[in-house]
Design an enzyme around this catalytic site. Structure first.
Site, short mmCIF file in Angstrom:
data_model
loop_
_atom_site.label_atom_id
_atom_site.label_comp_id
_atom_site.label_asym_id
_atom_site.label_seq_id
_atom_site.Cartn_x
_atom_site.Cartn_y
_atom_site.Cartn_z
N GLU A 21 0.82 -1.21 0.00
CA GLU A 21 0.00 0.00 0.00
C GLU A 21 0.85 1.26 0.00
OE1 GLU A 21 -3.47 0.48 -0.13
OE2 GLU A 21 -3.29 -1.58 -0.84
N CYS A 62 -12.04 1.27 -14.43
CA CYS A 62 -12.45 2.66 -14.16
C CYS A 62 -11.20 3.54 -14.08
CB CYS A 62 -13.25 2.72 -12.86
SG CYS A 62 -14.15 4.27 -12.63
N CYS A 65 -15.79 1.40 -19.74
CA CYS A 65 -17.11 1.42 -19.12
C CYS A 65 -17.99 0.26 -19.59
CB CYS A 65 -17.81 2.75 -19.41
SG CYS A 65 -16.95 4.19 -18.75
N CYS A 78 -23.82 4.04 -12.65
CA CYS A 78 -22.82 5.11 -12.70
C CYS A 78 -23.46 6.40 -13.22
CB CYS A 78 -21.66 4.70 -13.61
SG CYS A 78 -20.36 5.95 -13.73
N CYS A 131 -17.60 -2.63 -17.27
CA CYS A 131 -17.71 -2.36 -15.83
C CYS A 131 -18.94 -3.05 -15.24
CB CYS A 131 -17.80 -0.85 -15.59
SG CYS A 131 -17.98 -0.42 -13.85
#
Length: 361
Positions: free
Chosen positions: A41, A195, A202, A211, A205
């Site tokens: 991370e 995304c 899209c 969305c 997705c």
């Protein structure tokens, strides 16, 4: 009018997509521990996955556990970070490792204590507790901000307090109580692979139906970019001082600030300042000014001019032992150097290798 998917439906579609299409072979997704999640991370902050993978693998090979990292010196850690940028991340990583090891060698299991550690913060703490601890904790890294800002057409730059608060509330509402580890990895993966900031996919997705940005045909408008500011330009001169034994003089940067703790060519604000620092035998007619180069930081541009100089006689200046070293030019790029300085020395070595006479031109 299109409405965002309710949390349960959003979770179900996202998890089904991740099960079938999500990435599950990234190195930090194997043998999951809080330490490995934390390291990944931190490395992934403002850095692409493809760039992080080789760094993560080298780092985890050298420091496989929290105890190994805590026992190391910062000078052993920074070379493995060189090139990733944002070096405060590495310094905080080392500092936090030592704090945790001194407290028993375990990561805190509550969000307040974990997010208070140097360099971690709320989102990174949430990822550690979610992925490695199975807790239901929301996260809000760059990928998640983008997914949620588009799903709900959240206006404003996510760095602003109002937009950030709204996005945190949405993230918390969407994070499931069960299976939070898979959900957390899934939503980060969605932002990274479909995304995307530019050219989002899209049509593939799993949550496109809800969305609002897509419904407005304005996906590229979300999230709003950071307000542009004209970045200042700073100038500097980097001294490439070489002795008769083909060694270059390196200076260790101060522990805080830009390139903190790394080795670099001595830096000066002006040629006059450089002239004062150099010994008397280094007349200006011996200097060779190389073409100016630019390196861009997050808050300013640095235009630096390399100044190459070779001295046949030993330098008479008294140099602080732990701050200055003479280093063989053939081995210098293996040190913990800032990326632009490493590239500079690589250019110098390539130039010297092509100089048939073996002389500095």
């Amino acid at each position: 009018m299109t409405r965002p998917l309710p949390p349960e439906q959003f979770q179900q579609r996202l998890l089904a997509w991740f099960e079938r299409y999500g990435r599950k072979d990234l190195p930090w997704q194997q043998a999951i521990t809080p330490y490995r999640v934390w390291l990944s991370e931190i490395m992934l902050q403002q850095t692409q996955v493809s760039s992080v993978i080789p760094y993560f693998n080298r780092f985890i090979e050298r420091f496989p556990t929290l105890a190994d990292l805590a026992a190391a010196e910062l000078d052993d850690v920074l070379p493995l970070w060189a090139g990733l940028g944002y070096y405060a991340r590495a310094r905080n990583l080392h500092k936090t490792a030592r704090l945790l090891q001194a407290a028993g060698g375990e990561f805190p299991l509550d969000i307040e204590h974990l997010s208070a550690l140097p360099g971690i913060g709320r989102s990174t703490a949430g990822a550690i507790l979610s992925i490695a601890g199975g807790q239901s904790q929301p996260i809000l890294d760059g990928n998640v901000k983008r997914v949620l800002a588009r799903q709900h057409a959240v206006t404003g730059w996510p760095g602003d307090a109002a937009a950030a608060k709204l996005l945190w509330n949405i993230s918390a509402a969407y994070t499931p109580r069960q299976n939070a580890a898979a959900y957390t990895q899934a939503i980060m993966d969605l932002g990274a692979t479909l995304c995307r900031r530019s050219k989002p996919l899209c049509e593939a997705c799993p949550v496109a139906e809800g969305c609002q940005a897509l419904a407005q045909n304005a996906v590229a408008a979300y999230p709003a970019p950071k307000p542009r500011k004209t970045q200042p330009v700073k100038t500097a001169f980097f001294l490439l001082l070489q002795d008769a034994e083909n060694r270059f003089l390196l200076e260790k940067r101060p522990p805080a600030g830009i390139w903190g703790g790394l080795w670099s060519a001595p830096e000066f604000l002006s040629l006059d300042e450089l002239a004062v620092w150099l010994p008397e035998q280094a007349a200006r007619e011996q200097w060779r000014l190389l073409p100016e180069q630019r390196h861009t930081f997050s808050h300013y541009h640095l235009d630096f001019t390399p100044v190459r100089l070779r001295l046949q006689n030993p330098i008479n200046k008294v140099l602080e032992a732990n701050r200055w070293v003479w280093y063989n030019s053939a081995d210098i790029t293996g040190l913990g150097l800032p990326a632009p300085v490493k590239r500079l020395f690589e250019q110098i070595n390539n130039e010297d290798n092509h100089d048939q006479n073996g002389k500095v031109r």
